[in-house]
Design an enzyme around this catalytic site. Structure first.
Site, PDB file in Angstrom:
ATOM      1  N   LEU A 157       0.871  -1.172   0.000  1.00  0.00           N
ATOM      2  CA  LEU A 157       0.000   0.000   0.000  1.00  0.00           C
ATOM      3  C   LEU A 157       0.909   1.223   0.000  1.00  0.00           C
ATOM      4  O   LEU A 157       1.984   1.196   0.607  1.00  0.00           O
ATOM      5  CB  LEU A 157      -0.891   0.043   1.256  1.00  0.00           C
ATOM      6  CG  LEU A 157      -2.001  -0.998   1.415  1.00  0.00           C
ATOM      7  CD1 LEU A 157      -2.691  -0.797   2.767  1.00  0.00           C
ATOM      8  CD2 LEU A 157      -3.010  -0.902   0.294  1.00  0.00           C
ATOM      9  N   ASP A 158       0.482   2.288  -0.653  1.00  0.00           N
ATOM     10  CA  ASP A 158       1.245   3.528  -0.583  1.00  0.00           C
ATOM     11  C   ASP A 158       1.361   3.977   0.874  1.00  0.00           C
ATOM     12  O   ASP A 158       0.483   3.701   1.700  1.00  0.00           O
ATOM     13  CB  ASP A 158       0.549   4.643  -1.382  1.00  0.00           C
ATOM     14  CG  ASP A 158       0.650   4.440  -2.881  1.00  0.00           C
ATOM     15  OD1 ASP A 158       1.450   3.587  -3.316  1.00  0.00           O
ATOM     16  OD2 ASP A 158      -0.085   5.130  -3.617  1.00  0.00           O
ATOM     17  N   ARG A 159       2.414   4.694   1.153  1.00  0.00           N
ATOM     18  CA  ARG A 159       2.671   5.142   2.529  1.00  0.00           C
ATOM     19  C   ARG A 159       1.483   5.911   3.108  1.00  0.00           C
ATOM     20  O   ARG A 159       1.117   5.734   4.269  1.00  0.00           O
ATOM     21  CB  ARG A 159       3.932   6.012   2.533  1.00  0.00           C
ATOM     22  CG  ARG A 159       4.346   6.480   3.909  1.00  0.00           C
ATOM     23  CD  ARG A 159       5.656   7.257   3.817  1.00  0.00           C
ATOM     24  NE  ARG A 159       6.088   7.694   5.130  1.00  0.00           N
ATOM     25  CZ  ARG A 159       7.220   8.377   5.348  1.00  0.00           C
ATOM     26  NH1 ARG A 159       8.008   8.669   4.324  1.00  0.00           N
ATOM     27  NH2 ARG A 159       7.555   8.748   6.558  1.00  0.00           N
TER      28      ARG A 159
END
Length: 313
Positions: A130-132
């Site tokens: 997942l993106d940060r």
């Protein structure tokens, strides 16, 4: 470097990032692209799967003393909210602002912190990413067999992944499918970005996003805010930044998105208390790697997002 049984089935890029502690990810990808990394004397790409007993040949890689010292420093132990756990996997509710793994200027992420918190665990590996700045459901495998089985499902599009996203403007109810290829590229500073492209782009990757309007927030003229739409977004392909770029390409960027969103709107929202990107991995469906039962997990919106969409208009 010889691949052991525990690493069998991993992508080459992930295998090298794990073993070359302190070497920047950009350098790892550079030596793979240049053909300097060989598996059993043959060239290999980043997505090549390594197997038990493979011989991986690398060019000399130097790590600065500063980076090496940083790499030796262990990540702080941290547990995360658990949605499901058994002998085969852990499903956690990842908070926004926490990377899933170290690299690209981040010393550590979820997986390094989880390993420190569970020193007795023999195997913990990320199933996906997942993106940060994205919160929500993240799967971690506790066995090699679980990792391979779950990653196969993600690759073969056998999982169901639905996100909640708040976008600027009123999303047209009849716009339900975005089927537009995406092209990854690096900026001058080395930061990766993604843009939409055309079907005849040889580097374009087909990307499919399904959109359903959950609700519309009316404009707040006294605060200088336009109408906004809360969307249920299901991705059929898992490309980098797919949801963010697809929604932005339709003129409805995700609020709080500092790469592809409306920067002026983001600044106004920050002053009103929304200090993060409104993208949340809400629902995940997959087949359990051991029982073969279909599993559906949900992670409800965290308070800072739920309060915003339920607050006074």
């Amino acid at each position: 470097m010889q691949v052991d049984a525990e690493s069998a089935g991993q992508r080459l890029d992930n295998f090298l990032i794990r073993h070359l502690k302190g070497v920047p990810k950009t350098h790892v990808y550079r030596i793979i692209r240049s053909g300097e990394v060989r598996i059993n004397k043959g060239r290999a790409s980043a997505d090549t799967r390594v197997e038990d007993g493979d011989q991986v040949r690398l060019p000399p890689v130097r790590v600065s003393d500063k980076v090496a010292e940083k790499a030796e420093r262990p990540a702080p132990a941290r547990e995360f909210p658990v949605l499901l756990e058994d002998d085969y996997l852990i499903a956690i509710d990842k908070p926004a602002g926490t990377a899933v793994h170290g690299g690209s200027g981040v010393s550590f992420g979820v997986i390094e912190q989880l390993r420190q918190a569970r020193p007795q665990a023999k195997f913990l590996e990320l199933v996906h990413r997942l993106d940060r700045e994205t919160s929500g459901i993240l799967l971690v495998a506790k066995r090699r067999s679980s990792l391979v089985a779950l990653q196969d499902q993600f690759r073969e599009r056998e999982t169901g992944k639905t996100y909640l996203a708040l976008v600027a403007g009123t999303w047209p109810a009849n716009k339900k499918v975005i089927d537009t290829p995406l092209h990854k590229y690096l900026q001058a500073d080395g930061e990766r970005r993604v843009r939409t492209t055309t079907a005849d782009d040889p580097d374009g990757m087909r990307s499919i996003t399904l959109v359903k309007v959950r609700s519309v927030l009316p404009p707040r003229p006294q605060q200088g805010l336009p109408a906004m739409s809360l969307l249920e977004v299901t991705i059929k392909t898992g490309r980098t930044h797919q949801i963010r770029v697809h929604l932005s390409s339709q003129g409805h960027g995700i609020v709080g998105d500092d790469k592809y969103g409306d920067f002026d709107l983001n600044r106004r929202l920050q002053k009103l208390g929304l200090k993060r990107m409104f993208l949340h991995a809400w629902r995940l469906q997959f087949t359990h790697p051991a029982s073969a039962e279909r599993v559906e997990l949900r992670a409800e919106l965290p308070p800072e997002l739920a309060d915003y969409v339920s607050g006074p208009a």
